[in-house]
Enzyme design. Structure first.
Site, PDB file in Angstrom:
ATOM      1  N   ARG A 114      74.185 135.829 -49.334  1.00  0.00           N
ATOM      2  CA  ARG A 114      74.842 136.408 -48.156  1.00  0.00           C
ATOM      3  C   ARG A 114      74.120 135.973 -46.890  1.00  0.00           C
ATOM      4  NH1 ARG A 114      74.853 142.516 -48.676  1.00  0.00           N
ATOM      5  NH2 ARG A 114      76.539 142.120 -50.155  1.00  0.00           N
ATOM      6  N   ARG A 158      70.339 145.633 -41.889  1.00  0.00           N
ATOM      7  CA  ARG A 158      71.292 144.617 -42.325  1.00  0.00           C
ATOM      8  C   ARG A 158      71.859 143.889 -41.101  1.00  0.00           C
ATOM      9  NH1 ARG A 158      73.131 145.667 -47.633  1.00  0.00           N
ATOM     10  NH2 ARG A 158      71.390 146.533 -48.823  1.00  0.00           N
ATOM     11  N   LYS A 210      68.928 150.732 -47.268  1.00  0.00           N
ATOM     12  CA  LYS A 210      69.510 149.851 -46.251  1.00  0.00           C
ATOM     13  C   LYS A 210      69.780 150.628 -44.967  1.00  0.00           C
ATOM     14  CE  LYS A 210      73.951 150.486 -48.580  1.00  0.00           C
ATOM     15  NZ  LYS A 210      75.005 149.808 -49.347  1.00  0.00           N
ATOM     16  N   LYS A 255      72.050 150.197 -41.318  1.00  0.00           N
ATOM     17  CA  LYS A 255      73.140 149.420 -40.724  1.00  0.00           C
ATOM     18  C   LYS A 255      73.331 149.780 -39.250  1.00  0.00           C
ATOM     19  CE  LYS A 255      75.586 148.843 -45.103  1.00  0.00           C
ATOM     20  NZ  LYS A 255      76.849 149.034 -45.848  1.00  0.00           N
ATOM     21  N   CYS A 291      86.971 144.976 -51.574  1.00  0.00           N
ATOM     22  CA  CYS A 291      85.686 144.375 -51.936  1.00  0.00           C
ATOM     23  C   CYS A 291      85.913 143.373 -53.064  1.00  0.00           C
ATOM     24  CB  CYS A 291      84.712 145.464 -52.366  1.00  0.00           C
ATOM     25  SG  CYS A 291      85.126 146.206 -53.961  1.00  0.00           S
ATOM     26  N   CYS A 296      80.699 141.512 -59.312  1.00  0.00           N
ATOM     27  CA  CYS A 296      79.865 142.609 -58.840  1.00  0.00           C
ATOM     28  C   CYS A 296      79.421 143.474 -60.013  1.00  0.00           C
ATOM     29  CB  CYS A 296      80.610 143.460 -57.814  1.00  0.00           C
ATOM     30  SG  CYS A 296      79.631 144.868 -57.224  1.00  0.00           S
ATOM     31  N   CYS A 347      84.354 150.408 -56.905  1.00  0.00           N
ATOM     32  CA  CYS A 347      83.396 151.461 -57.246  1.00  0.00           C
ATOM     33  C   CYS A 347      83.245 152.367 -56.031  1.00  0.00           C
ATOM     34  CB  CYS A 347      82.056 150.854 -57.674  1.00  0.00           C
ATOM     35  SG  CYS A 347      80.973 150.407 -56.293  1.00  0.00           S
ATOM     36  N   CYS A 357      82.031 149.486 -50.081  1.00  0.00           N
ATOM     37  CA  CYS A 357      81.780 148.267 -49.307  1.00  0.00           C
ATOM     38  C   CYS A 357      82.941 147.884 -48.389  1.00  0.00           C
ATOM     39  CB  CYS A 357      81.455 147.108 -50.243  1.00  0.00           C
ATOM     40  SG  CYS A 357      79.860 147.290 -51.075  1.00  0.00           S
TER      41      CYS A 357
END
Length: 642
Positions: free
Chosen positions: A77, A146, A230, A232, A453, A459, A498, A502
């Site tokens: 990424r 991120r 994380k 953001k 996603c 994934c 899931c 995302c």
């Protein structure tokens, strides 16, 4: 080894990942050792550290064979503050996708690109190629800041948009890790020359006095353990919610004076969407307004918020480690007080803001300086050549011929900008020849607004399909809307495989969240402008039952909606009890063109109240409970006769 100072508060035993970070020698090991080994994959410990370098280890579940090793591959990424992709970098990524990947690129919901299908043996050359072509993957994943988002619109006559781009880059620089591990591992210690940092950012990174800095540490902001999870960040302008600002850990909203000069920023904090099914202590949450900060103090305030999460965030339970849980547990006032302690002075009250609205900036538009920009819709962000749609070829030809910079959008689309008007026709011809639609009015509105996603097959967290399933599901929803007389209606649909969120399904008007193979939790009631959370309507909806569940809701929407009321606003206004009650009495055979329906069976009031309460508590339509009860009753009668 240098260690971070002890947390200001006593915490339970830290998670395993905290130990891996502490023993990694600032993100070096065991990645540095294992990248030299002739193996198909990294160890589980190395995978946790590898994330900080911008890569996830995956396997193609479509190729799993019992008794054989998994089909290991790496997802890589990029980190592109404000979505900026220079032409040189784009061409390098396009080539890498063909040489080492699966021949596709994928625009992410955080304005970066993902490369899929890279083998471990090719990971080093892929990362080195990206860095040498003005890109980076450092910090695109992991327990760290991120990619910093910003509105992608290149309005050159709007100073606020230009400030948003500038400060997205500056905050990204401020919060970028300083460890030399990245360049040591992937470029053999060669530090590639990049753009010079803003002197104010350099000074702010070292400035302390209030406890925001970890002294005598290679990572003065992050310390040895980096962040609990994380983090953001986005920067936007008043009224522009193309960045889903309420879903971010930290949002800066540019405030200018009447002459367009930057004065400061409104601050929001505590948003986040990741959750876990059947774990009520995990939840999606909207960011709260925290206050206002002057331009001169913005970096110090960002550091104060980061330090608060760094020092007080939960490092024992990773499900409870995001900033949203700290603010939810403490309350905004206590959080603000701690931030002010690190900041060194009070945070000013927020400035008044206009209502935020969603925009996608598609199609040909003027950018305010005589040049043009072009927003291109990319279904689920997947850049590929398939059939008559040769999108990957078209984008490569445009970049190669016209050397245009790109801004990726937070909704998986792409904007070319700084286009000379005399080149418009030639660019349009390339798009037409490759089957790429440039007129947003020609795109099915449900498709234009949708996001999904990647999910299966790569994934590791995916429970069910998302990217591969949503085209067919959107088509079925459109067919159903046409059937009930809502041909002109559209709304925001988002899907994930899931509950991690995302594609930000919890902000959608209609959200599908994978809950079992071929099944989804259904969320309703978010706003068209992504300023309100949706709520779970049903826990497990098999994809074969989508029409059965949605048809009565759509009929009710047609019958009872207010003028210009969106589907999400309708669901939020009426509430789920009303939706379930209408659905329970809905008879598709009795429904006429106006959506009127009749009850087929009368119930005593006390029975109806009990039925409604049971349906609400179980998250199921009343019809489903009635059918189950009657089926059991008739089976018992049959058994008695036998």
């Amino acid at each position: 080894m240098v260690k971070s100072p002890a947390s200001p508060i006593a915490q339970p035993k830290p998670s395993k990942v905290e130990g891996l970070k502490e023993n990694s020698n600032f993100l070096r090991e065991p990645v540095a050792t294992e990248i030299l080994q002739d193996t198909t994959h990294f160890s589980e410990d190395a995978v946790q550290i590898l994330k900080f370098h911008g890569s996830y280890q995956q396997d193609n579940r479509d190729n799993r064979v019992k008794g054989q090793e998994k089909d290991y591959q790496m997802m890589l990424r990029t980190k592109n503050p404000g979505g900026l992709v220079p032409p040189q970098l784009y061409l390098a990524l396009d080539k890498l996708a063909d040489e080492y990947g699966n021949h596709t690129l994928r625009a992410t919901t955080r304005q970066g690109f993902q490369l899929h299908g890279i083998l471990k043996q090719n990971l080093k050359v892929a990362i080195a190629t990206i860095v040498k072509n003005l890109g980076s993957t450092l910090g695109a994943c992991g327990d760290i800041n991120r990619n910093v988002m910003a509105p992608p619109a290149p309005f050159k006559n709007r100073p606020d948009y230009q400030y948003a781009w500038e400060y997205a880059q500056n905050v990204a620089d401020l919060l970028s890790p300083l460890t030399g591990a990245y360049y040591e591992i992937w470029l053999d210690g060669e530090k590639v020359i990049s753009g010079e940092e803003n002197p104010e950012v350099i000074a702010a990174r070292q400035r302390n006095g209030t406890g925001t800095i970890v002294h005598d540490n290679p990572e003065p902001i992050y310390g040895t353990h980096y962040m609990p999870r994380k983090f953001k960040v986005c920067v936007t302008v008043p009224g522009d919610n193309s960045v889903d600002l309420y879903s971010q850990d930290l949002t800066l909203v540019v405030i200018t004076n009447k002459k367009g000069k930057l004065e400061g920023f409104n601050i929001f904090a505590g948003g986040g969407l990741g959750r876990t099914h059947n774990k009520e202590e995990t939840f999606a949450r909207l960011a709260d307004p925290i206050g206002y900060v002057e331009q001169a103090d913005v970096y110090d305030l960002v550091k104060a918020i980061v330090a608060t999460q760094r020092d007080y965030g939960d490092r024992s339970d990773r499900r409870h480690a995001r900033l949203k849980y700290l603010i939810n547990d403490w309350g905004v006032d206590k959080f603000r007080a701690q931030v002010e302690e690190y900041f060194g002075k009070p945070v000013a009250p927020s400035k008044k803001l206009p209502e935020f609205k969603y925009q996608d900036f598609l199609g040909w538009q003027e950018q305010g300086d005589g040049k043009l920009f072009l927003g291109i819709s990319i279904d689920n962000g997947r850049v590929k050549d398939e059939g008559s749609l040769q999108l990957k070829t078209a984008l490569r030809e445009i970049v190669a011929q016209f050397n245009l910079p790109i801004r990726l959008t937070p909704h998986q689309n792409l904007i070319f900008y700084d286009i000379a008007p005399e080149n418009q026709q030639a660019i349009q011809e390339i798009l037409d020849n490759c089957g790429v639609i440039s007129d947003p009015k020609a795109i099915e509105p449900l498709v234009r607004l949708a996001m999904a996603c990647p999910a299966l097959p790569t994934c590791g967290l995916a429970i069910t399909e998302s990217e591969r399933a949503i085209p067919g599901i959107l088509e079925r929803i459109r067919t159903l809307l046409d059937k009930v007389g809502l041909q002109n209606e559209h709304f925001v649909v988002r899907m994930t495989g899931c509950p991690n969120g995302c594609a930000r399904p919890y902000m959608a008007e209609l959200g599908f969240v994978g809950s079992a193979p071929e099944s989804y939790q259904l969320w309703l009631g978010g706003s068209a402008n992504q300023t309100r959370l949706a709520q779970p309507y049903t826990e497990k909806l098999h994809h074969n039952d989508i029409e059965t569940l949605l048809e009565p809701i759509f009929v009710y929407f047609k019958k009872s909606k207010k003028s210009k009321e969106s589907f999400g606003d309708f669901c939020d206004r009426l509430g789920f009890d009303a939706l379930r009650e209408f659905s329970a009495t809905y008879d598709p055979l009795a429904a006429d063109g106006t959506g009127k329906s009749r009850r087929r069976v009368s119930l005593r009031d006390d029975i109806y109240i009990q039925l409604k309460a049971a349906a609400t508590s179980q998250g199921k339509p009343m019809t489903e409970l009635v059918n189950a009860a009657l089926e059991a009753y008739f089976q018992s009668l049959s058994s008695d006769k036998d």
